[in-house]
Motif scaffolding. Sequence first.
Motif, PDB file in Angstrom:
ATOM      1  N   GLN A  95     -21.020   0.078 -13.138  1.00  0.00           N
ATOM      2  CA  GLN A  95     -21.939   1.150 -13.521  1.00  0.00           C
ATOM      3  C   GLN A  95     -21.795   2.369 -12.615  1.00  0.00           C
ATOM      4  OE1 GLN A  95     -25.640  -0.981 -13.357  1.00  0.00           O
ATOM      5  NE2 GLN A  95     -25.514  -1.624 -15.501  1.00  0.00           N
ATOM      6  N   ALA A  96     -21.482   2.142 -11.350  1.00  0.00           N
ATOM      7  CA  ALA A  96     -21.295   3.238 -10.397  1.00  0.00           C
ATOM      8  C   ALA A  96     -19.929   3.893 -10.543  1.00  0.00           C
ATOM      9  CB  ALA A  96     -21.482   2.731  -8.967  1.00  0.00           C
ATOM     10  N   GLN A  97     -19.086   3.353 -11.397  1.00  0.00           N
ATOM     11  CA  GLN A  97     -17.745   3.871 -11.685  1.00  0.00           C
ATOM     12  C   GLN A  97     -16.808   3.812 -10.477  1.00  0.00           C
ATOM     13  OE1 GLN A  97     -18.294   7.760 -13.403  1.00  0.00           O
ATOM     14  NE2 GLN A  97     -19.149   6.920 -15.273  1.00  0.00           N
ATOM     15  N   VAL A  98     -16.867   2.673  -9.767  1.00  0.00           N
ATOM     16  CA  VAL A  98     -15.898   2.494  -8.687  1.00  0.00           C
ATOM     17  C   VAL A  98     -14.511   2.345  -9.304  1.00  0.00           C
ATOM     18  CG1 VAL A  98     -17.598   1.434  -7.158  1.00  0.00           C
ATOM     19  CG2 VAL A  98     -16.106  -0.019  -8.511  1.00  0.00           C
ATOM     20  N   ASN A  99     -13.498   2.666  -8.521  1.00  0.00           N
ATOM     21  CA  ASN A  99     -12.126   2.545  -9.006  1.00  0.00           C
ATOM     22  C   ASN A  99     -11.507   1.215  -8.653  1.00  0.00           C
ATOM     23  OD1 ASN A  99     -12.430   5.675  -7.929  1.00  0.00           O
ATOM     24  ND2 ASN A  99     -11.690   5.447 -10.025  1.00  0.00           N
ATOM     25  N   GLY A 100     -12.069   0.545  -7.642  1.00  0.00           N
ATOM     26  CA  GLY A 100     -11.540  -0.739  -7.235  1.00  0.00           C
ATOM     27  C   GLY A 100     -12.583  -1.549  -6.493  1.00  0.00           C
ATOM     28  N   PHE A 101     -12.377  -2.861  -6.473  1.00  0.00           N
ATOM     29  CA  PHE A 101     -13.312  -3.790  -5.845  1.00  0.00           C
ATOM     30  C   PHE A 101     -12.479  -4.834  -5.119  1.00  0.00           C
ATOM     31  CE2 PHE A 101     -17.607  -5.541  -5.792  1.00  0.00           C
ATOM     32  CZ  PHE A 101     -17.385  -6.847  -5.422  1.00  0.00           C
ATOM     33  N   MET A 102     -12.786  -5.068  -3.849  1.00  0.00           N
ATOM     34  CA  MET A 102     -11.999  -6.006  -3.068  1.00  0.00           C
ATOM     35  C   MET A 102     -12.915  -6.816  -2.159  1.00  0.00           C
ATOM     36  SD  MET A 102      -8.734  -5.167  -0.654  1.00  0.00           S
ATOM     37  CE  MET A 102      -7.678  -5.015  -2.080  1.00  0.00           C
ATOM     38  N   LEU A 103     -12.667  -8.110  -2.107  1.00  0.00           N
ATOM     39  CA  LEU A 103     -13.405  -8.957  -1.182  1.00  0.00           C
ATOM     40  C   LEU A 103     -12.859  -8.782   0.230  1.00  0.00           C
ATOM     41  CD1 LEU A 103     -13.815 -12.245  -3.225  1.00  0.00           C
ATOM     42  CD2 LEU A 103     -15.516 -10.475  -2.778  1.00  0.00           C
ATOM     43  N   LYS A 104     -13.740  -8.967   1.197  1.00  0.00           N
ATOM     44  CA  LYS A 104     -13.339  -8.803   2.594  1.00  0.00           C
ATOM     45  C   LYS A 104     -12.355  -9.865   3.064  1.00  0.00           C
ATOM     46  CE  LYS A 104     -17.247  -6.300   4.428  1.00  0.00           C
ATOM     47  NZ  LYS A 104     -18.303  -6.303   5.446  1.00  0.00           N
ATOM     48  N   ASP A 105     -12.209 -10.950   2.322  1.00  0.00           N
ATOM     49  CA  ASP A 105     -11.236 -11.950   2.756  1.00  0.00           C
ATOM     50  C   ASP A 105      -9.847 -11.709   2.165  1.00  0.00           C
ATOM     51  OD1 ASP A 105     -11.668 -12.807   0.171  1.00  0.00           O
ATOM     52  OD2 ASP A 105     -12.061 -14.892   0.707  1.00  0.00           O
ATOM     53  N   ALA A 106      -9.644 -10.557   1.525  1.00  0.00           N
ATOM     54  CA  ALA A 106      -8.308 -10.185   1.045  1.00  0.00           C
ATOM     55  C   ALA A 106      -7.411  -9.890   2.254  1.00  0.00           C
ATOM     56  CB  ALA A 106      -8.401  -8.958   0.143  1.00  0.00           C
ATOM     57  N   GLY A 107      -6.130  -9.974   2.045  1.00  0.00           N
ATOM     58  CA  GLY A 107      -5.189  -9.707   3.121  1.00  0.00           C
ATOM     59  C   GLY A 107      -4.985  -8.222   3.376  1.00  0.00           C
ATOM     60  N   PRO A 108      -4.560  -7.864   4.587  1.00  0.00           N
ATOM     61  CA  PRO A 108      -4.328  -6.460   4.914  1.00  0.00           C
ATOM     62  C   PRO A 108      -3.343  -5.772   3.964  1.00  0.00           C
ATOM     63  CG  PRO A 108      -4.219  -7.811   6.896  1.00  0.00           C
ATOM     64  CD  PRO A 108      -4.308  -8.748   5.725  1.00  0.00           C
ATOM     65  N   HIS A 109      -2.291  -6.499   3.547  1.00  0.00           N
ATOM     66  CA  HIS A 109      -1.314  -5.899   2.631  1.00  0.00           C
ATOM     67  C   HIS A 109      -1.947  -5.572   1.284  1.00  0.00           C
ATOM     68  CE1 HIS A 109      -1.275 -10.195   1.753  1.00  0.00           C
ATOM     69  NE2 HIS A 109      -0.831  -9.902   0.550  1.00  0.00           N
ATOM     70  N   GLU A 110      -2.949  -6.375   0.865  1.00  0.00           N
ATOM     71  CA  GLU A 110      -3.647  -6.097  -0.399  1.00  0.00           C
ATOM     72  C   GLU A 110      -4.476  -4.818  -0.288  1.00  0.00           C
ATOM     73  OE1 GLU A 110      -5.108  -9.757  -2.743  1.00  0.00           O
ATOM     74  OE2 GLU A 110      -5.174 -10.344  -0.626  1.00  0.00           O
ATOM     75  N   LEU A 111      -5.106  -4.608   0.856  1.00  0.00           N
ATOM     76  CA  LEU A 111      -5.885  -3.396   1.070  1.00  0.00           C
ATOM     77  C   LEU A 111      -4.986  -2.166   1.030  1.00  0.00           C
ATOM     78  CD1 LEU A 111      -8.504  -1.894   1.779  1.00  0.00           C
ATOM     79  CD2 LEU A 111      -7.972  -2.340   4.190  1.00  0.00           C
ATOM     80  N   VAL A 112      -3.891  -2.221   1.741  1.00  0.00           N
ATOM     81  CA  VAL A 112      -2.958  -1.087   1.768  1.00  0.00           C
ATOM     82  C   VAL A 112      -2.399  -0.820   0.371  1.00  0.00           C
ATOM     83  CG1 VAL A 112      -0.732  -0.296   2.689  1.00  0.00           C
ATOM     84  CG2 VAL A 112      -2.405  -1.372   4.215  1.00  0.00           C
ATOM     85  N   HIS A 113      -2.048  -1.871  -0.344  1.00  0.00           N
ATOM     86  CA  HIS A 113      -1.549  -1.722  -1.715  1.00  0.00           C
ATOM     87  C   HIS A 113      -2.610  -1.069  -2.610  1.00  0.00           C
ATOM     88  CE1 HIS A 113       0.560  -2.504  -5.440  1.00  0.00           C
ATOM     89  NE2 HIS A 113      -0.533  -3.102  -5.902  1.00  0.00           N
ATOM     90  N   ALA A 114      -3.860  -1.509  -2.480  1.00  0.00           N
ATOM     91  CA  ALA A 114      -4.944  -0.946  -3.293  1.00  0.00           C
ATOM     92  C   ALA A 114      -5.133   0.536  -2.992  1.00  0.00           C
ATOM     93  CB  ALA A 114      -6.236  -1.720  -3.042  1.00  0.00           C
ATOM     94  N   ILE A 115      -5.092   0.914  -1.728  1.00  0.00           N
ATOM     95  CA  ILE A 115      -5.242   2.321  -1.352  1.00  0.00           C
ATOM     96  C   ILE A 115      -4.138   3.161  -1.982  1.00  0.00           C
ATOM     97  CG2 ILE A 115      -5.095   3.954   0.587  1.00  0.00           C
ATOM     98  CD1 ILE A 115      -6.477   1.730   2.279  1.00  0.00           C
ATOM     99  N   ARG A 116      -2.918   2.703  -1.848  1.00  0.00           N
ATOM    100  CA  ARG A 116      -1.789   3.455  -2.418  1.00  0.00           C
ATOM    101  C   ARG A 116      -1.889   3.546  -3.939  1.00  0.00           C
ATOM    102  NH1 ARG A 116       2.096   0.510   1.737  1.00  0.00           N
ATOM    103  NH2 ARG A 116       2.064   2.086   3.386  1.00  0.00           N
ATOM    104  N   THR A 117      -2.271   2.448  -4.569  1.00  0.00           N
ATOM    105  CA  THR A 117      -2.399   2.434  -6.027  1.00  0.00           C
ATOM    106  C   THR A 117      -3.479   3.405  -6.481  1.00  0.00           C
ATOM    107  OG1 THR A 117      -1.654   0.138  -6.144  1.00  0.00           O
ATOM    108  CG2 THR A 117      -2.879   0.980  -8.039  1.00  0.00           C
ATOM    109  N   LEU A 118      -4.645   3.352  -5.840  1.00  0.00           N
ATOM    110  CA  LEU A 118      -5.736   4.236  -6.220  1.00  0.00           C
ATOM    111  C   LEU A 118      -5.398   5.696  -5.937  1.00  0.00           C
ATOM    112  CD1 LEU A 118      -8.846   2.185  -5.068  1.00  0.00           C
ATOM    113  CD2 LEU A 118      -7.920   2.434  -7.381  1.00  0.00           C
ATOM    114  N   ALA A 119      -4.786   5.961  -4.802  1.00  0.00           N
ATOM    115  CA  ALA A 119      -4.419   7.341  -4.461  1.00  0.00           C
ATOM    116  C   ALA A 119      -3.412   7.909  -5.451  1.00  0.00           C
ATOM    117  CB  ALA A 119      -3.866   7.416  -3.042  1.00  0.00           C
TER     118      ALA A 119
END
Length: 132
Positions: A95-119
């Motif tokens: 409802q808030a129109q976020v572009n992505g959602f990630m759990l804190k137990d995801a790996g660092p490479h997943e976070l970096v990948h998500a940032i690059r994908t969203l950007a």
Amino acid sequence: MIKVLVAENIRLLREALVTLLRLEGDIDVVAAVGTGDAIIPAAIRLRPDVAIIEITVPDHDGLDAVVELRRRLPACRVLILAGSCQPAVLRRSIQAQVNGFMLKDAGPHELVHAIRTLAGGGGEGHRSRTCV
């Protein structure tokens, strides 16, 4: 260079995220805030490409901040970090129109990948595979 804002209330995690992201040659952490009421002023001043927002930041609900951020800086992509994947939280995120959602137990490479994908304009509705 991808400009990133990090909003995380736990100092150790916030500083660890900043340190991790600064190791990447194409990511520039332009702000790191610990409260929800600091998100919008920092974002307006620094115009990040991606805002990583922990859902339970104090002083202003993380998703309320997302709604305001989407209204004031629609080009800024938002990645929510959460400790759990509760249906009510996912509904509010959508409802808030976020572009992505990630759990804190995801790996660092997943976070970096998500940032690059969203950007890059992709990943609408991006979820960490730990939240499927």
